[in-house]
Design an enzyme around this catalytic site. Sequence first.
Site, PDB file in Angstrom:
ATOM      1  N   LYS A  80       3.050  -3.750  12.578  1.00  0.00           N
ATOM      2  CA  LYS A  80       1.603  -3.616  12.429  1.00  0.00           C
ATOM      3  C   LYS A  80       0.956  -4.071  13.732  1.00  0.00           C
ATOM      4  O   LYS A  80       1.522  -4.890  14.454  1.00  0.00           O
ATOM      5  CB  LYS A  80       1.122  -4.521  11.285  1.00  0.00           C
ATOM      6  CG  LYS A  80      -0.150  -4.087  10.641  1.00  0.00           C
ATOM      7  CD  LYS A  80       0.077  -3.036   9.567  1.00  0.00           C
ATOM      8  CE  LYS A  80      -1.237  -2.523   9.016  1.00  0.00           C
ATOM      9  NZ  LYS A  80      -1.051  -1.499   7.997  1.00  0.00           N
ATOM     10  N   GLY A 184     -12.168   3.545  -9.511  1.00  0.00           N
ATOM     11  CA  GLY A 184     -12.347   4.025  -8.141  1.00  0.00           C
ATOM     12  C   GLY A 184     -11.977   5.489  -7.983  1.00  0.00           C
ATOM     13  O   GLY A 184     -10.806   5.848  -8.060  1.00  0.00           O
ATOM     14  N   GLY A 186     -12.240   7.462  -5.269  1.00  0.00           N
ATOM     15  CA  GLY A 186     -12.324   7.771  -3.843  1.00  0.00           C
ATOM     16  C   GLY A 186     -11.316   8.833  -3.445  1.00  0.00           C
ATOM     17  O   GLY A 186     -10.962   9.706  -4.247  1.00  0.00           O
ATOM     18  N   VAL A 188      -8.146   8.775  -3.039  1.00  0.00           N
ATOM     19  CA  VAL A 188      -6.930   8.841  -3.852  1.00  0.00           C
ATOM     20  C   VAL A 188      -7.283   9.007  -5.338  1.00  0.00           C
ATOM     21  O   VAL A 188      -6.729   9.863  -6.024  1.00  0.00           O
ATOM     22  CB  VAL A 188      -6.063   7.578  -3.646  1.00  0.00           C
ATOM     23  CG1 VAL A 188      -4.823   7.646  -4.540  1.00  0.00           C
ATOM     24  CG2 VAL A 188      -5.652   7.433  -2.184  1.00  0.00           C
ATOM     25  N   TYR A 190      -9.768  10.231  -7.007  1.00  0.00           N
ATOM     26  CA  TYR A 190     -10.262  11.527  -7.505  1.00  0.00           C
ATOM     27  C   TYR A 190      -9.121  12.547  -7.608  1.00  0.00           C
ATOM     28  O   TYR A 190      -9.014  13.303  -8.584  1.00  0.00           O
ATOM     29  CB  TYR A 190     -11.386  12.071  -6.612  1.00  0.00           C
ATOM     30  CG  TYR A 190     -12.176  13.135  -7.338  1.00  0.00           C
ATOM     31  CD1 TYR A 190     -13.243  12.787  -8.165  1.00  0.00           C
ATOM     32  CD2 TYR A 190     -11.813  14.480  -7.256  1.00  0.00           C
ATOM     33  CE1 TYR A 190     -13.932  13.745  -8.885  1.00  0.00           C
ATOM     34  CE2 TYR A 190     -12.504  15.446  -7.973  1.00  0.00           C
ATOM     35  CZ  TYR A 190     -13.563  15.082  -8.776  1.00  0.00           C
ATOM     36  OH  TYR A 190     -14.248  16.022  -9.497  1.00  0.00           O
TER      37      TYR A 190
END
Length: 349
Positions: A80, A184, A186, A188, A190
Amino acid sequence: MSLFEHHEFDQHKEVVFCNDEKSGLKAIIAVHNTNLGPSLGGCRMFPYASSEEALTDVLRLSKGMTYKAAMANLKQGGGKAVIIGDPRSDKSKEMFEVLGEFVQKLGGDYITAEDSGISVSDLQITAQKTEYVSGIKAKFTYDGSPADGNPAPGTAYGVFVGLKASVQYGLNRDLQGVKVAIQGLGHVGYRLARHLHEAGAELFVTDIYPEQLEKAQQEFGATIVEPQDIFGLDVDVFAPCALGAIINATTLPQIKAKVIAGAANNQLANESFGQALRKQGILYAPDYVINAGGIIDIYHQTQDGTPAELKAHLDAIGDTLVEVYRRADEADEATNIIANTIAEERFGK
Ligand code: NAD
């Protein structure tokens, strides 16, 4: 600021502090483990209050990527990068060029990608200085729809596959008529709702914005509920697709669903909630296992794979979850703990 004694330090292979006065770049790259292959993980830009906070984040997130890659059956390790700065005001072309030079110096041990605060156009600048950038040239999707580099469709399909396998394992039925509460709608959430609707599930949805809710009501016949009511619904499955730490001391007593399977990262307020869920008879799909579709997608784009190979790999998320559930039952242990154990076996901790 200590490193080897840091509470998030976990035998990380390399930690590089990147400083460039001219461009203003202040970043930390952490390579946690490369036993299975080069480390892959997004670059995040955030106005960290201190370099200590940035170090904590990068150590924790890079380790998480090792476990995620191992459970996703990728020949990759975990890494990362974090840039200290405000993504709305502190970005410059030079900054992303210098970042590329630092990534290149690691010789392929770390492959960078998008994360919060970083856009594809930022990474395109970085890619002028290093070959070790992924996720900026999507060539195909798992279902043949146009590729725009957005990992959400792959993530949503992976969550759908994982949810289906979880319902089959935990409730011994298919998705026809299964009641699912989605928190949620959003990128993902939806898409997950669409997959579930097509599979015959009955949907209950919430969000803090009305637009997607109304769309889901019209398109999928979903029932809209208030955000605070999503936990206590009399449903079969709870699919958290919004926030982290959503399984906590306040929400746990409310949850009636017997399966929790959703996209959100870090769903458990802490690891001990895995055992609490088990005690409550709730089958929990470990978040980093079920939401790995995005990283699987990115991996196949870099491997010159095919849509069919990508889809098969996404479908395998269901098999991995079943392996986790079986072993959790054999050991009478929480699924999140068993997932960590399997990951460690795979990357050879
Ligand atoms: P998103 O921002 O597009 O969607 C999140 C949705 O949750 C938004 O519509 C937002 O309004 C809603 N929301 C926020 N707070 C809420 C609340 N209190 N109650 C109800 N709804 C609320 O994000 P996304 O890309 O769809 O990702 C969803 C989750 O999945 C995040 O936790 C993300 O970290 C995780 N995830 C996403 C991907 C990916 O490919 N996008 C991959 C892995 C994990």
